[in-house]
Motif scaffolding. Structure first.
Motif, PDB file in Angstrom:
ATOM      1  N   ILE A 130       0.807  -1.188  -0.105  1.00 51.34           N
ATOM      2  CA  ILE A 130       0.068   0.093  -0.068  1.00 51.34           C
ATOM      3  C   ILE A 130       0.834   1.220   0.037  1.00 51.34           C
ATOM      4  CG2 ILE A 130      -1.691   1.289   1.042  1.00 51.34           C
ATOM      5  CD1 ILE A 130      -2.652  -1.354   2.366  1.00 51.34           C
ATOM      6  N   LYS A 131       1.999   1.280   0.919  1.00 49.43           N
ATOM      7  CA  LYS A 131       2.798   2.547   0.991  1.00 49.43           C
ATOM      8  C   LYS A 131       3.677   2.667  -0.189  1.00 49.43           C
ATOM      9  CE  LYS A 131       4.393   3.627   5.065  1.00 49.43           C
ATOM     10  NZ  LYS A 131       5.083   3.782   6.239  1.00 49.43           N
ATOM     11  N   LEU A 132       3.873   1.393  -0.860  1.00 48.59           N
ATOM     12  CA  LEU A 132       4.598   1.559  -2.204  1.00 48.59           C
ATOM     13  C   LEU A 132       3.698   2.148  -3.305  1.00 48.59           C
ATOM     14  CD1 LEU A 132       7.190   1.223  -3.819  1.00 48.59           C
ATOM     15  CD2 LEU A 132       6.334  -1.167  -4.343  1.00 48.59           C
ATOM     16  N   ALA A 133       2.433   1.791  -3.269  1.00 55.49           N
ATOM     17  CA  ALA A 133       1.569   2.211  -4.204  1.00 55.49           C
ATOM     18  C   ALA A 133       1.350   3.724  -4.029  1.00 55.49           C
ATOM     19  CB  ALA A 133       0.161   1.441  -4.259  1.00 55.49           C
ATOM     20  N   GLY A 134       1.171   4.159  -2.533  1.00 53.11           N
ATOM     21  CA  GLY A 134       1.144   5.555  -2.473  1.00 53.11           C
ATOM     22  C   GLY A 134       2.278   6.545  -2.805  1.00 53.11           C
ATOM     23  N   THR A 135       3.431   5.939  -2.713  1.00 55.12           N
ATOM     24  CA  THR A 135       4.481   6.772  -2.994  1.00 55.12           C
ATOM     25  C   THR A 135       4.676   6.830  -4.413  1.00 55.12           C
ATOM     26  OG1 THR A 135       5.678   5.797  -1.148  1.00 55.12           O
ATOM     27  CG2 THR A 135       7.249   6.582  -3.247  1.00 55.12           C
ATOM     28  N   ARG A 136       4.206   5.916  -5.213  1.00 55.31           N
ATOM     29  CA  ARG A 136       4.047   6.141  -6.833  1.00 55.31           C
ATOM     30  C   ARG A 136       2.960   6.856  -7.012  1.00 55.31           C
ATOM     31  NH1 ARG A 136       5.269  -0.206  -8.691  1.00 55.31           N
ATOM     32  NH2 ARG A 136       7.541  -0.190  -8.045  1.00 55.31           N
ATOM     33  N   ALA A 137       1.881   7.068  -6.348  1.00 55.79           N
ATOM     34  CA  ALA A 137       0.735   7.507  -6.594  1.00 55.79           C
ATOM     35  C   ALA A 137       0.876   9.136  -6.853  1.00 55.79           C
ATOM     36  CB  ALA A 137      -0.530   7.522  -5.528  1.00 55.79           C
ATOM     37  N   VAL A 138       1.947   9.483  -5.941  1.00 58.36           N
ATOM     38  CA  VAL A 138       2.310  11.025  -5.870  1.00 58.36           C
ATOM     39  C   VAL A 138       2.431  11.843  -7.233  1.00 58.36           C
ATOM     40  CG1 VAL A 138       2.959  11.060  -3.693  1.00 58.36           C
ATOM     41  CG2 VAL A 138       4.773  10.866  -5.223  1.00 58.36           C
ATOM     42  N   HIS A 139       3.178  10.896  -8.043  1.00 56.22           N
ATOM     43  CA  HIS A 139       3.598  11.421  -9.302  1.00 56.22           C
ATOM     44  C   HIS A 139       2.174  11.779 -10.351  1.00 56.22           C
ATOM     45  CE1 HIS A 139       7.916  10.941  -8.679  1.00 56.22           C
ATOM     46  NE2 HIS A 139       7.573   9.700  -8.078  1.00 56.22           N
ATOM     47  N   SER A 140       1.005  11.314  -9.900  1.00 49.53           N
ATOM     48  CA  SER A 140       0.020  11.487 -10.602  1.00 49.53           C
ATOM     49  C   SER A 140      -0.821  12.869 -10.096  1.00 49.53           C
ATOM     50  CB  SER A 140      -1.011  10.049 -10.758  1.00 49.53           C
ATOM     51  OG  SER A 140      -1.613  10.039  -9.427  1.00 49.53           O
ATOM     52  N   LEU A 141      -0.395  13.186  -9.020  1.00 49.41           N
ATOM     53  CA  LEU A 141      -1.174  14.457  -8.510  1.00 49.41           C
ATOM     54  C   LEU A 141      -0.714  15.744  -9.207  1.00 49.41           C
ATOM     55  CD1 LEU A 141      -0.268  13.748  -4.745  1.00 49.41           C
ATOM     56  CD2 LEU A 141      -2.461  13.519  -5.844  1.00 49.41           C
ATOM     57  N   PRO A 142      -1.634  16.672  -9.248  1.00 47.46           N
ATOM     58  CA  PRO A 142      -1.641  17.893 -10.084  1.00 47.46           C
ATOM     59  C   PRO A 142      -0.478  18.709  -9.336  1.00 47.46           C
ATOM     60  CG  PRO A 142      -3.539  17.984  -8.649  1.00 47.46           C
ATOM     61  CD  PRO A 142      -3.079  16.721  -8.681  1.00 47.46           C
ATOM     62  N   VAL A 143       0.205  19.530 -10.115  1.00 44.25           N
ATOM     63  CA  VAL A 143       1.340  20.335  -9.371  1.00 44.25           C
ATOM     64  C   VAL A 143       1.014  21.400  -8.275  1.00 44.25           C
ATOM     65  CG1 VAL A 143       3.159  21.999 -10.223  1.00 44.25           C
ATOM     66  CG2 VAL A 143       2.915  20.219 -11.743  1.00 44.25           C
ATOM     67  N   SER A 144      -0.339  21.612  -8.381  1.00 40.63           N
ATOM     68  CA  SER A 144      -0.835  22.549  -7.465  1.00 40.63           C
ATOM     69  C   SER A 144      -0.649  22.079  -6.133  1.00 40.63           C
ATOM     70  CB  SER A 144      -2.497  22.662  -7.665  1.00 40.63           C
ATOM     71  OG  SER A 144      -3.189  21.526  -7.824  1.00 40.63           O
ATOM     72  N   VAL A 145      -0.470  20.775  -6.024  1.00 36.70           N
ATOM     73  CA  VAL A 145      -0.279  20.012  -4.660  1.00 36.70           C
ATOM     74  C   VAL A 145       1.055  20.347  -4.313  1.00 36.70           C
ATOM     75  CG1 VAL A 145       0.002  17.816  -3.450  1.00 36.70           C
ATOM     76  CG2 VAL A 145      -2.037  18.095  -4.973  1.00 36.70           C
ATOM     77  N   ASP A 146       1.846  20.270  -5.229  1.00 36.83           N
ATOM     78  CA  ASP A 146       3.364  20.632  -4.742  1.00 36.83           C
ATOM     79  C   ASP A 146       3.555  22.038  -4.332  1.00 36.83           C
ATOM     80  OD1 ASP A 146       5.371  18.512  -6.698  1.00 36.83           O
ATOM     81  OD2 ASP A 146       3.174  18.616  -7.158  1.00 36.83           O
ATOM     82  N   ARG A 147       2.820  23.084  -4.880  1.00 39.59           N
ATOM     83  CA  ARG A 147       2.857  24.417  -4.493  1.00 39.59           C
ATOM     84  C   ARG A 147       2.527  24.585  -3.239  1.00 39.59           C
ATOM     85  NH1 ARG A 147       1.369  25.265 -10.214  1.00 39.59           N
ATOM     86  NH2 ARG A 147      -0.711  25.553  -9.474  1.00 39.59           N
ATOM     87  N   LYS A 148       1.488  23.749  -2.924  1.00 39.22           N
ATOM     88  CA  LYS A 148       0.469  23.995  -1.628  1.00 39.22           C
ATOM     89  C   LYS A 148       1.448  23.357  -0.436  1.00 39.22           C
ATOM     90  CE  LYS A 148      -2.949  24.494   1.321  1.00 39.22           C
ATOM     91  NZ  LYS A 148      -3.569  25.906   1.532  1.00 39.22           N
ATOM     92  N   LEU A 149       2.151  22.146  -0.738  1.00 44.92           N
ATOM     93  CA  LEU A 149       3.054  21.686   0.129  1.00 44.92           C
ATOM     94  C   LEU A 149       3.936  22.523   0.449  1.00 44.92           C
ATOM     95  CD1 LEU A 149       3.124  17.902  -1.111  1.00 44.92           C
ATOM     96  CD2 LEU A 149       2.243  18.652   1.306  1.00 44.92           C
ATOM     97  N   GLY A 150       4.722  23.222  -0.406  1.00 45.12           N
ATOM     98  CA  GLY A 150       5.857  24.070  -0.168  1.00 45.12           C
ATOM     99  C   GLY A 150       5.590  25.166   0.401  1.00 45.12           C
ATOM    100  N   GLY A 151       4.440  25.720   0.183  1.00 45.93           N
ATOM    101  CA  GLY A 151       3.893  26.766   1.001  1.00 45.93           C
ATOM    102  C   GLY A 151       3.662  26.728   2.340  1.00 45.93           C
ATOM    103  N   LEU A 152       3.127  25.539   2.576  1.00 42.48           N
ATOM    104  CA  LEU A 152       2.929  25.050   3.919  1.00 42.48           C
ATOM    105  C   LEU A 152       4.109  24.843   4.628  1.00 42.48           C
ATOM    106  CD1 LEU A 152      -0.072  22.897   3.824  1.00 42.48           C
ATOM    107  CD2 LEU A 152      -0.251  25.047   4.722  1.00 42.48           C
ATOM    108  N   ALA A 153       5.123  24.088   4.062  1.00 40.17           N
ATOM    109  CA  ALA A 153       6.399  23.672   4.669  1.00 40.17           C
ATOM    110  C   ALA A 153       7.179  24.695   4.760  1.00 40.17           C
ATOM    111  CB  ALA A 153       7.076  22.853   3.539  1.00 40.17           C
ATOM    112  N   MET A 154       7.365  25.795   4.163  1.00 36.49           N
ATOM    113  CA  MET A 154       8.080  27.213   4.218  1.00 36.49           C
ATOM    114  C   MET A 154       7.520  27.831   5.528  1.00 36.49           C
ATOM    115  SD  MET A 154      10.607  28.659   2.680  1.00 36.49           S
ATOM    116  CE  MET A 154      11.497  30.026   2.437  1.00 36.49           C
ATOM    117  N   GLU A 155       6.106  27.890   5.722  1.00 37.89           N
ATOM    118  CA  GLU A 155       5.810  28.621   6.866  1.00 37.89           C
ATOM    119  C   GLU A 155       6.038  27.777   7.976  1.00 37.89           C
ATOM    120  OE1 GLU A 155       4.337  31.425   7.218  1.00 37.89           O
ATOM    121  OE2 GLU A 155       4.645  31.828   5.198  1.00 37.89           O
ATOM    122  N   ALA A 156       6.137  26.415   8.087  1.00 35.72           N
ATOM    123  CA  ALA A 156       6.540  25.585   9.159  1.00 35.72           C
ATOM    124  C   ALA A 156       7.785  25.498   9.357  1.00 35.72           C
ATOM    125  CB  ALA A 156       5.854  24.241   9.083  1.00 35.72           C
ATOM    126  N   MET A 157       8.765  25.813   8.491  1.00 36.83           N
ATOM    127  CA  MET A 157      10.232  25.343   8.569  1.00 36.83           C
ATOM    128  C   MET A 157      10.798  26.605   9.421  1.00 36.83           C
ATOM    129  SD  MET A 157      11.306  23.629   5.632  1.00 36.83           S
ATOM    130  CE  MET A 157      12.741  22.481   5.762  1.00 36.83           C
TER     131      MET A 157
END
Length: 394
Positions: A130-157
């Motif tokens: 399951i976790k391997l499939a989840g890791t592979r699934a991230v490559h099918s997510l829209p790039v908007s997810v990357d931007r959202k993650l980066g913004g949240l991470a930048m605020e948290a770090m």
């Protein structure tokens, strides 16, 4: 007084990997946690800041004010027990969290179903799949997810030192990024460069294109091409979506199942916690090697020689040794000599067809990096003693 115990976990820089499971006890003075290896932690009720989230949407996080310690639990009776033990202040915090419960109801019902499926698959020995499939699934997510993650991470770090507004330093880093950007594998990222005044040989790129460069790295390099090599490597981590893979690898089976259903709520919550504890930007051996090669490819297409990064490795190896613990940017996965050899082999196979000069006065850039009187620093939320990924950065 009756001892009240639950199963949960904690985030802290004092535990290996930044996160561990724990046995939680609601004591007389605070929320206490004991790790499997016997480490003890406590968040006093008087200082406890509560937050609701996690993969299920029902996880309760008990933070210290500086968030250097977070104890969490999602067992059914935990909020009620916390209210009985924590006093009036904790009760008010729980009431505030209760205002969001209705909004999470539908999501919770989905999580119950996913949780039951995960338990069934666990009994079948399929969680790793399951976790391997989840890791592979991230490559099918829209790039908007990357931007959202980066913004949240930048605020948290937290950064180590103030942000730098000097146009020579910031402009030079932006110029190098703009040279590499057209050749990035993943389109749609929004690159934003932050220069931080700190004597750390480090740089990283968060998901979505948020780039941080430390002045210590600029001072250690002997040419702009060497820094371009570092930036290409870091951008490659983002374009290859290594940060998203890192989150999926650290997530539970439930979060992995969410990803398979294109639900990124649990992933976003996990990203914030990993970022707070400096784990988001640490990568494994295969990811580091892949970023080296992808960064080299970007340099070639941008009219630069990827051997510049190998030259930078050689400088650092000469000055600091094979696996320098003092350098945040480097990792022992793989070691410097191995990475240097692979980069030189790649450079020999294909030199840039038409090398284009960068037009950068590197001596001037280094002078600005060394002389704090020649630049103006802006205020930062960063705290001294905290900087992301120092233990196992790239």
């Amino acid at each position: 007084m009756e001892t009240i115990e639950f199963q949960g976990g904690l985030f802290s820089d004092e535990v290996q990997g930044g996160r561990t499971g724990a046995r939680i006890r609601l004591g007389l003075e605070g929320v206490e946690a004991e790790t499997p290896i016997g480490q003890h932690f406590r968040v006093p009720y008087a200082d406890c800041q509560l937050e609701q989230g996690g993969a299920s949407g029902r996880m309760i996080f008990c933070h210290t004010p500086d968030r250097r310690l977070s104890i969490f639990c999602e067992e059914k009776g935990f909020p009620q027990a916390l209210a009985r033990s924590g006093g009036e202040r904790v009760v008010e915090e729980l009431k505030r969290l209760g205002l969001t419960a209705r909004k999470e109801r539908n999501r919770y019902q989905l999580q119950v179903v996913l949780g039951l499926v995960a338990m069934l698959l666990l009994s079948m020995g399929a969680v790793r799949l399951i976790k391997l499939a989840g890791t592979r699934a991230v490559h099918s997510l829209p790039v908007s997810v990357d931007r959202k993650l980066g913004g949240l991470a930048m605020e948290a770090m937290s950064l180590e030192g103030p942000k730098v507004s000097d146009p020579v330093l910031v402009g030079t880093m932006e110029k190098l990024v703009s040279r590499l950007e057209p050749h990035a594998r993943l389109p749609g990222l929004e690159y934003q460069v932050t220069v931080v005044d700190a004597p750390i040989v480090n740089a990283y790129c968060l998901p979505g294109g948020r780039i941080v460069v430390y002045t210590g790295l600029i001072k250690a390099a002997r040419s702009p091409e060497q820094v371009a090599g570092v930036l290409g490597h870091e951008i490659a981590h983002a374009t290859l979506r290594h940060g998203l893979e890192r989150i999926a690898q650290s997530a539970s089976a439930v979060v992995a199942l969410e990803l398979l259903l294109s639900d990124v709520g649990g992933m976003l919550a996990m990203a914030v916690e990993l970022a707070r504890h400096g784990v988001l930007t640490s990568y494994g051996r295969e990811q580091e090697s892949a970023a080296d090669m992808e960064g080299a490819e970007m340099m070639l297409k941008a009219g630069m020689d990827p051997a510049a990064l190998a030259d930078f490795f050689a400088i650092l190896k000469e000055e600091h040794g094979e696996v320098p613990d003092s350098l945040a940017w480097l990792s022992s996965h793989p070691q410097l000599s191995e990475r240097q050899t692979e980069l030189r082999r790649r450079a020999e196979l294909s030199r840039p067809a038409a090398a284009e000069p960068l037009g950068i006065d590197w001596d001037e850039v280094v002078r600005h990096a060394k002389d704090p009187q020649s630049r103006h620093a802006v205020d930062s939320k960063s705290k001294v003693g905290e900087h992301p990924g120092q233990a196992e950065s790239r």
